[in-house]
Design a protein around this motif. Structure first.
Motif, PDB file in Angstrom:
ATOM      1  N   VAL A 115       0.833  -1.199   0.000  1.00 35.13           N
ATOM      2  CA  VAL A 115       0.000   0.000   0.000  1.00 35.13           C
ATOM      3  C   VAL A 115       0.874   1.258   0.000  1.00 35.13           C
ATOM      4  O   VAL A 115       0.562   2.243  -0.676  1.00 35.13           O
ATOM      5  CB  VAL A 115      -0.966  -0.015   1.205  1.00 35.13           C
ATOM      6  N   ASN A 118       2.180   1.432  -3.691  1.00 34.72           N
ATOM      7  CA  ASN A 118       1.158   1.652  -4.724  1.00 34.72           C
ATOM      8  C   ASN A 118       0.389   2.950  -4.569  1.00 34.72           C
ATOM      9  O   ASN A 118      -0.073   3.511  -5.567  1.00 34.72           O
ATOM     10  CB  ASN A 118       0.149   0.499  -4.722  1.00 34.72           C
ATOM     11  N   SER A 119       0.216   3.421  -3.352  1.00 34.58           N
ATOM     12  CA  SER A 119      -0.618   4.605  -3.163  1.00 34.58           C
ATOM     13  C   SER A 119       0.093   5.743  -2.438  1.00 34.58           C
ATOM     14  O   SER A 119       0.190   6.851  -2.966  1.00 34.58           O
ATOM     15  CB  SER A 119      -1.922   4.245  -2.443  1.00 34.58           C
ATOM     16  N   HIS A 120       0.645   5.486  -1.247  1.00 35.34           N
ATOM     17  CA  HIS A 120       1.254   6.587  -0.494  1.00 35.34           C
ATOM     18  C   HIS A 120       2.415   7.217  -1.256  1.00 35.34           C
ATOM     19  O   HIS A 120       2.529   8.453  -1.312  1.00 35.34           O
ATOM     20  CB  HIS A 120       1.742   6.101   0.877  1.00 35.34           C
ATOM     21  N   TYR A 159      -4.625  -4.728  -3.025  1.00 35.60           N
ATOM     22  CA  TYR A 159      -4.009  -4.246  -4.261  1.00 35.60           C
ATOM     23  C   TYR A 159      -4.992  -3.370  -5.039  1.00 35.60           C
ATOM     24  O   TYR A 159      -4.677  -2.237  -5.412  1.00 35.60           O
ATOM     25  CB  TYR A 159      -3.562  -5.427  -5.115  1.00 35.60           C
ATOM     26  N   SER A 162      -5.689  -0.111  -3.261  1.00 34.57           N
ATOM     27  CA  SER A 162      -4.595   0.862  -3.344  1.00 34.57           C
ATOM     28  C   SER A 162      -4.584   1.554  -4.704  1.00 34.57           C
ATOM     29  O   SER A 162      -4.269   2.743  -4.811  1.00 34.57           O
ATOM     30  CB  SER A 162      -3.248   0.182  -3.060  1.00 34.57           C
TER      31      SER A 162
END
Length: 268
Positions: A115, A118-120, A159, A162
């Motif tokens: 996470v 993929n996102s932060h 997944y 995210s």
């Protein structure tokens, strides 16, 4: 809209650039005259790519070995560019990864790292590099997301979630900076030949929608940059599939996605 003909004199930063989609973005940007900062965990692969790009296209290339799943990595990357006086005018957030399986059996640390990556890391990088682009009145940010962003996916729950966050954030920020001279775009690949396990996991999906190549994804992104779109799905079949899943009842979509991922990821 973003004019790719204006890339000479621009420095582009590409994460996850050691292979696959990231390496193809780096190659195509260098081909159009952009200098590059390329980032990945594999220093050897980065140096090999950098040598090729310098020789083939006569551009400057800096390499940065970095694991963006580490909490402070996006900040460190930004500070490195500032320290060396490198002005980023084109950002490709491509680094990403997937952890699959039943949520009840998931490793919390592994999911947290995914996470983060993929996102932060994507959100953090955008927030750090965007102000400079806006102040200059020119720039582009391309986030390589996933067709999974459009529907919750059993056994790939974290997944897909995210990726959905990045899709939402990209579209919202794209609207915020509309008219500023900065283009923000999310490109959503389907199953793409990159050497990652996703090709095996989503093999059923590939049977329906086909396998895509990194060059397809980059071409789709470059075309979309010349439009007003904030989001684009790579490949006509994947675009039709994601459109269908958004129109079906939620329960039907969940059952469909469970069938696609269940055989390889359910653990039963």
């Amino acid at each position: 809209m973003y004019d790719l003909a204006r890339l000479p004199g621009t420095t582009a930063l590409v994460t996850g650039a050691s292979g696959g989609i990231g390496a193809e973005f780096a190659r195509r940007l260098a081909q159009r005259g952009a200098d590059l900062v390329i980032v990945a965990r594999s220093g050897d692969k980065l140096e090999t790519l950098a040598s090729f790009l310098r020789s083939a296209y006569g551009v400057r290339v800096w390499t940065e070995k970095l694991d963006l799943s580490e909490t402070d990595a996006p900040r460190d990357l930004f500070e490195q560019t500032v320290e060396h006086g490198i002005e980023i005018g084109f950002l490709v957030n491509n680094a990403g990864g997937g952890v699959g399986g039943p949520a009840a059996k998931a490793d919390p640390a592994g999911v947290a790292a995914m996470v983060q990556l993929n996102s932060h890391a994507v959100v953090d990088s955008m927030i750090r590099f965007l102000p400079g682009m806006v102040s200059r009145g020119r720039g582009a940010i391309v986030n390589v997301v996933s067709a999974s962003a459009f529907q919750p996916t059993p056994y790939l729950a974290a997944y897909a979630a995210s990726k959905a966050m990045v899709q939402s954030f990209t579209q919202a920020v794209g609207e915020e900076v509309a008219g500023s001279g900065v283009r923000v775009l999310a490109v959503h690949p389907g199953v793409t030949v990159t050497g990652q396990r996703s090709e095996e996991i989503l093999g059923v999906m590939a049977k329906f929608c086909g396998l895509r190549q990194p060059e397809h994804v980059v071409t789709t992104a470059f075309r979309a940059l010349g439009s007003r779109k904030f989001s684009v799905v790579d490949g006509r079949r994947y675009s039709l599939f994601t459109g269908l899943t958004q129109r079906l009842p939620a329960r039907t979509t969940l059952a469909l996605m469970r069938r696609i991922t269940g055989k390889t990821l359910s653990g039963v």
